[in-house]
Scaffold this motif. Structure first.
Motif, PDB file in Angstrom:
ATOM      1  N   LEU A 226     -10.557  16.503   0.461  1.00 33.07           N
ATOM      2  CA  LEU A 226     -10.835  15.719  -0.731  1.00 33.07           C
ATOM      3  C   LEU A 226      -9.935  14.675  -1.385  1.00 33.07           C
ATOM      4  O   LEU A 226     -10.033  13.770  -1.617  1.00 33.07           O
ATOM      5  CB  LEU A 226     -11.666  16.613  -1.757  1.00 33.07           C
ATOM      6  CG  LEU A 226     -12.494  15.721  -2.780  1.00 33.07           C
ATOM      7  CD1 LEU A 226     -13.593  15.335  -2.075  1.00 33.07           C
ATOM      8  CD2 LEU A 226     -13.025  16.557  -3.987  1.00 33.07           C
ATOM      9  N   ALA A 227      -8.675  15.303  -1.209  1.00 39.21           N
ATOM     10  CA  ALA A 227      -7.552  14.559  -1.883  1.00 39.21           C
ATOM     11  C   ALA A 227      -7.206  13.412  -0.941  1.00 39.21           C
ATOM     12  O   ALA A 227      -6.519  12.393  -1.379  1.00 39.21           O
ATOM     13  CB  ALA A 227      -6.410  15.554  -1.897  1.00 39.21           C
ATOM     14  N   LYS A 228      -7.593  13.533   0.467  1.00 37.76           N
ATOM     15  CA  LYS A 228      -7.276  12.352   1.604  1.00 37.76           C
ATOM     16  C   LYS A 228      -8.412  11.415   1.266  1.00 37.76           C
ATOM     17  O   LYS A 228      -8.001  10.432   2.031  1.00 37.76           O
ATOM     18  CB  LYS A 228      -7.348  13.164   2.817  1.00 37.76           C
ATOM     19  CG  LYS A 228      -6.382  14.254   3.273  1.00 37.76           C
ATOM     20  CD  LYS A 228      -6.586  14.924   4.429  1.00 37.76           C
ATOM     21  CE  LYS A 228      -6.687  14.041   5.796  1.00 37.76           C
ATOM     22  NZ  LYS A 228      -6.821  14.780   6.948  1.00 37.76           N
ATOM     23  N   TRP A 229      -9.232  11.670   0.437  1.00 34.30           N
ATOM     24  CA  TRP A 229      -9.995  10.407   0.403  1.00 34.30           C
ATOM     25  C   TRP A 229      -9.572   9.146  -0.533  1.00 34.30           C
ATOM     26  O   TRP A 229      -9.967   7.997  -0.296  1.00 34.30           O
ATOM     27  CB  TRP A 229     -11.459  10.771  -0.248  1.00 34.30           C
ATOM     28  CG  TRP A 229     -12.356  11.501   0.400  1.00 34.30           C
ATOM     29  CD1 TRP A 229     -12.353  12.337   1.648  1.00 34.30           C
ATOM     30  CD2 TRP A 229     -13.701  11.889   0.011  1.00 34.30           C
ATOM     31  NE1 TRP A 229     -13.359  12.882   2.126  1.00 34.30           N
ATOM     32  CE2 TRP A 229     -14.347  12.787   1.147  1.00 34.30           C
ATOM     33  CE3 TRP A 229     -14.600  11.692  -0.894  1.00 34.30           C
ATOM     34  CZ2 TRP A 229     -15.376  13.121   1.171  1.00 34.30           C
ATOM     35  CZ3 TRP A 229     -15.974  12.169  -1.066  1.00 34.30           C
ATOM     36  CH2 TRP A 229     -16.442  12.696  -0.029  1.00 34.30           C
ATOM     37  N   ALA A 230      -8.385   9.510  -1.338  1.00 33.32           N
ATOM     38  CA  ALA A 230      -8.014   8.573  -2.334  1.00 33.32           C
ATOM     39  C   ALA A 230      -7.677   7.271  -1.983  1.00 33.32           C
ATOM     40  O   ALA A 230      -8.094   6.218  -2.386  1.00 33.32           O
ATOM     41  CB  ALA A 230      -6.994   9.228  -3.114  1.00 33.32           C
ATOM     42  N   PRO A 231      -6.913   7.314  -0.827  1.00 34.68           N
ATOM     43  CA  PRO A 231      -6.305   5.956  -0.370  1.00 34.68           C
ATOM     44  C   PRO A 231      -7.505   5.036   0.134  1.00 34.68           C
ATOM     45  O   PRO A 231      -7.347   3.744   0.251  1.00 34.68           O
ATOM     46  CB  PRO A 231      -5.531   6.391   0.904  1.00 34.68           C
ATOM     47  CG  PRO A 231      -4.948   7.402   0.713  1.00 34.68           C
ATOM     48  CD  PRO A 231      -6.420   8.361   0.097  1.00 34.68           C
ATOM     49  N   TYR A 232      -8.666   5.539   0.190  1.00 28.40           N
ATOM     50  CA  TYR A 232      -9.877   4.789   0.917  1.00 28.40           C
ATOM     51  C   TYR A 232     -10.878   4.369  -0.018  1.00 28.40           C
ATOM     52  O   TYR A 232     -11.947   3.552   0.211  1.00 28.40           O
ATOM     53  CB  TYR A 232     -10.394   5.495   2.125  1.00 28.40           C
ATOM     54  CG  TYR A 232      -9.495   5.800   3.199  1.00 28.40           C
ATOM     55  CD1 TYR A 232      -8.838   4.811   3.954  1.00 28.40           C
ATOM     56  CD2 TYR A 232      -9.153   7.194   3.155  1.00 28.40           C
ATOM     57  CE1 TYR A 232      -7.939   5.400   5.146  1.00 28.40           C
ATOM     58  CE2 TYR A 232      -8.110   7.513   4.056  1.00 28.40           C
ATOM     59  CZ  TYR A 232      -7.390   6.535   5.046  1.00 28.40           C
ATOM     60  OH  TYR A 232      -6.586   6.980   5.910  1.00 28.40           O
ATOM     61  N   LEU A 233     -10.785   4.816  -1.377  1.00 23.90           N
ATOM     62  CA  LEU A 233     -11.680   4.489  -2.286  1.00 23.90           C
ATOM     63  C   LEU A 233     -11.596   3.207  -3.098  1.00 23.90           C
ATOM     64  O   LEU A 233     -12.572   3.074  -3.997  1.00 23.90           O
ATOM     65  CB  LEU A 233     -11.827   5.704  -3.526  1.00 23.90           C
ATOM     66  CG  LEU A 233     -11.871   7.104  -2.941  1.00 23.90           C
ATOM     67  CD1 LEU A 233     -11.739   8.006  -3.986  1.00 23.90           C
ATOM     68  CD2 LEU A 233     -13.185   7.153  -2.180  1.00 23.90           C
ATOM     69  N   GLY A 234     -10.799   2.235  -2.757  1.00 23.83           N
ATOM     70  CA  GLY A 234     -10.541   1.057  -3.322  1.00 23.83           C
ATOM     71  C   GLY A 234      -9.947   0.931  -4.742  1.00 23.83           C
ATOM     72  O   GLY A 234      -9.746   1.780  -5.430  1.00 23.83           O
ATOM     73  N   ASP A 235      -9.571  -0.158  -5.129  1.00 28.95           N
ATOM     74  CA  ASP A 235      -8.771  -0.479  -6.460  1.00 28.95           C
ATOM     75  C   ASP A 235      -9.719  -0.178  -7.485  1.00 28.95           C
ATOM     76  O   ASP A 235     -10.888  -0.535  -7.382  1.00 28.95           O
ATOM     77  CB  ASP A 235      -8.180  -1.976  -6.477  1.00 28.95           C
ATOM     78  CG  ASP A 235      -7.361  -2.196  -5.490  1.00 28.95           C
ATOM     79  OD1 ASP A 235      -6.619  -1.257  -4.903  1.00 28.95           O
ATOM     80  OD2 ASP A 235      -7.182  -3.372  -5.182  1.00 28.95           O
TER      81      ASP A 235
END
Length: 418
Positions: free
Chosen positions: A230-239
């Motif tokens: 789940l933590a690896k999702w962060a860079p792909y969630l947008g500004d």
């Protein structure tokens, strides 16, 4: 004079009782919080039932969702509640049964059409008594924009390795938010994040039941690994995802600005209304996994007021709710709410059918915080909201998250204190 007055009162009371009894014969009233579904009940569901049972009249009387629990409790306590009670999952309805307000439904023939998982939200802890007929579940997965996938030459991922490669490709293009999910409201991080991908790690019902009996701990590797992914999702969630609310996420994806949406199936209708050309894929398999699991969460049931004046007709109606006919009406009129019976249902909505098809490919489970484990303080469900958001935000490590959850559960839940 006194005798005459008393006689008049007695006659009036008898007439009133006779009128009440006559009114109840062949008439049923349904209590529900689903006021959005009123037209479907009145125009589709009730006419279909009455076509087979013209001697039974059904009235659907919903209450606003936020007011339903309090209003229903007041009516039940005052003896004015309807004959049929729409049931929320797990503890709220279990409490009504324990107070004697809901009748057992084990003896209905159509209950044979439901699995133990389907009945779990409306069954006593000892598994002996089911007190509401299961109606519908919601399924988790990922909805994607087909037009964006075609434009970028993307295909549905089957493994987590493929999933993250896909997100990286979308991010590199720079035109779209790769994965739509906000953490401002917190519940989405747990519901569409942790509970979406987690069953593949803790093996669905096997892991969920292990938490309940105490043989499994929230600090086990399966839960740490779920949060790590789940933590690896962060860079792909947008500004700005940390300030992004649930309606923001719906609008972002609905307007075609996001490629993939971490989903609950209830949003299918939302995105149809926004004319999104969409498809769906189930949670990708972690490395080394060969068997898939989906969150097929029990959401809505329906039962009988134990004090109804018309139990015979109420049972006829509830037995019909468990039928294949009802399952097909419900599944097609409310895409994204899936019938819980084993009846064969052919859905007209292709995206909804995609979600349902996963039942034949994977093992189903429910959200692991809902049954029994959120009865104490701290509430496990609410704790999961908080730590899931914090893990995605980078404010908490997976190990810290699982430790907080386990420590909180141990404070009040005896099986976890072993």
């Amino acid at each position: 004079m006194l005798r005459t007055g008393l006689k008049t009162l007695l006659l009036a009371a008898a007439a009133s009782l006779a009128l009440s009894t006559a009114a109840s014969a062949g008439q049923l009233t349904i209590e529900s919080w689903r006021n959005d579904d009123a037209a479907i009940w009145k125009e589709k569901i009730i006419p279909a039932f009455q076509a087979k049972h013209p001697d039974i009249t059904i009235t659907f009387t919903p209450t606003a969702p936020k007011e339903y629990n309090a209003a229903l409790n007041a009516k039940l306590e005052g003896g004015t509640a309807g004959d049929i009670i729409t049931c929320r999952p797990f503890d709220a309805s279990l409490e009504l049964f324990n107070k004697g307000y809901l009748a057992p439904v084990n003896d209905l023939p159509s209950m044979a059409n439901f699995s133990d998982v389907a009945k779990s939200a409306w069954t006593t802890d000892d598994g002996k008594t089911t007190f509401c007929v299961p109606m519908a579940s919601v399924i988790h997965g990922f909805i994607y924009n087909k037009d964006i996938f075609k434009e970028l030459g993307l295909t549905e991922p089957k493994t987590e390795e493929e999933f993250f490669a896909l997100l990286e490709k979308i991010k590199s293009n720079g035109s779209y938010v790769p994965l739509v999910l906000g953490t401002n409201d917190q519940w989405e991080a747990a519901t569409m994040g942790f509970q979406n991908i987690g069953p593949n790690y803790w093996k669905g019902e096997e892991g969920r039941k292990a938490l309940i009996d105490g043989t499994g701990k929230l600090t086990d590797k399966a839960y740490v690994d779920t949060f790590a992914t789940l933590a690896k999702w962060a860079p792909y969630l947008g500004d700005g995802y940390k300030a992004q609310t649930y309606p923001d996420s719906q609008n972002l994806f609905g307007l075609g600005k996001g490629a993939i949406y971490a989903a609950g199936s209830w949003d299918i209708s939302t995105f149809h209304a926004q004319n999104v050309n969409m498809g769906a894929f189930k949670p990708p398999l972690p490395a080394g996994a060969t068997e898939c699991y989906i969150s097929d969460h029990t959401d809505i049931g329906i039962g009988m007021n134990a004090k109804t004046a018309n139990p015979a007709d109420a049972k006829v109606f509830l037995d019909w709710i468990g039928s294949e006919e009802f399952a097909n009406i419900l599944g097609n009129e409310l895409p994204g709410f899936f019938p819980l019976s084993n009846a064969k249902v052919q859905l007209k909505d292709d995206v909804a059918q995609t979600f349902v098809n996963w039942r034949g490919e994977c093992k189903s489970t429910i959200r692991n915080s809902y049954q029994i484990l959120s009865r104490g303080t701290p509430n496990l469900e609410n704790e999961m909201w908080n730590v899931s958001a914090q893990v995605i935000n980078g404010a908490m490590t997976p190990e810290q998250a699982t430790t907080q959850l386990e420590d909180g559960l141990k404070k009040w839940y005896a099986p976890q204190q072993k």
